[in-house]
Design a protein around this motif. Structure first.
Motif, short mmCIF file in Angstrom:
data_model
loop_
_atom_site.label_atom_id
_atom_site.label_comp_id
_atom_site.label_asym_id
_atom_site.label_seq_id
_atom_site.Cartn_x
_atom_site.Cartn_y
_atom_site.Cartn_z
N VAL A 46 0.85 -1.19 0.00
CA VAL A 46 0.00 0.00 0.00
C VAL A 46 0.89 1.24 0.00
O VAL A 46 2.04 1.20 0.42
N ASN A 47 0.33 2.32 -0.50
CA ASN A 47 0.99 3.62 -0.35
C ASN A 47 0.57 4.14 1.03
O ASN A 47 -0.61 4.19 1.34
N SER A 84 -4.70 4.91 -0.06
CA SER A 84 -5.70 4.57 -1.08
C SER A 84 -7.12 4.64 -0.54
O SER A 84 -8.06 4.90 -1.29
N ASN A 85 -7.30 4.41 0.78
CA ASN A 85 -8.66 4.44 1.33
C ASN A 85 -8.76 5.23 2.64
O ASN A 85 -9.81 5.25 3.26
#
Length: 96
Positions: A46-47, A84-85
């Motif tokens: 993930v970023n 991302s979220n």
């Protein structure tokens, strides 16, 4: 990283703050499923954005021929988000 440091004859104070972005950070993410009655997790890249700060303080309380009595305080906190979220990343160390 940004730090502030103050030192004098009887006290020392260091305060630091940081922000770090990671591309492809490997995080252990819960899948929401269960296997054999246990929560299932999966490694995902993930970023991520990590940030936090720490404080380190020392102050002389008393001094005598036998020695010096100091009060010491230490605190740090780290937070991390999946960019991302916007969810918090799991398994990040708690404040201490």
């Amino acid at each position: 990283e940004l730090s502030f440091k103050r030192v004098d004859e009887r006290t020392k104070l260091v305060v630091s703050a940081f922000v770090q972005r990671f591309d492809n950070y490997i995080a252990l993410i819960p899948t929401g499923a269960q296997e054999d009655g246990l929560d299932a997790f999966q490694y995902n890249d993930v970023n991520a954005l990590f940030w936090g700060f720490d404080v380190d303080a020392k102050s002389e309380v008393a001094r005598s021929k036998a020695g010096t009595l100091n009060a010491i305080g230490i605190f740090d906190i780290v937070r991390a988000r999946d960019l991302s979220n916007e969810d918090n990343l799991p398994r990040i160390t708690p404040p201490r």
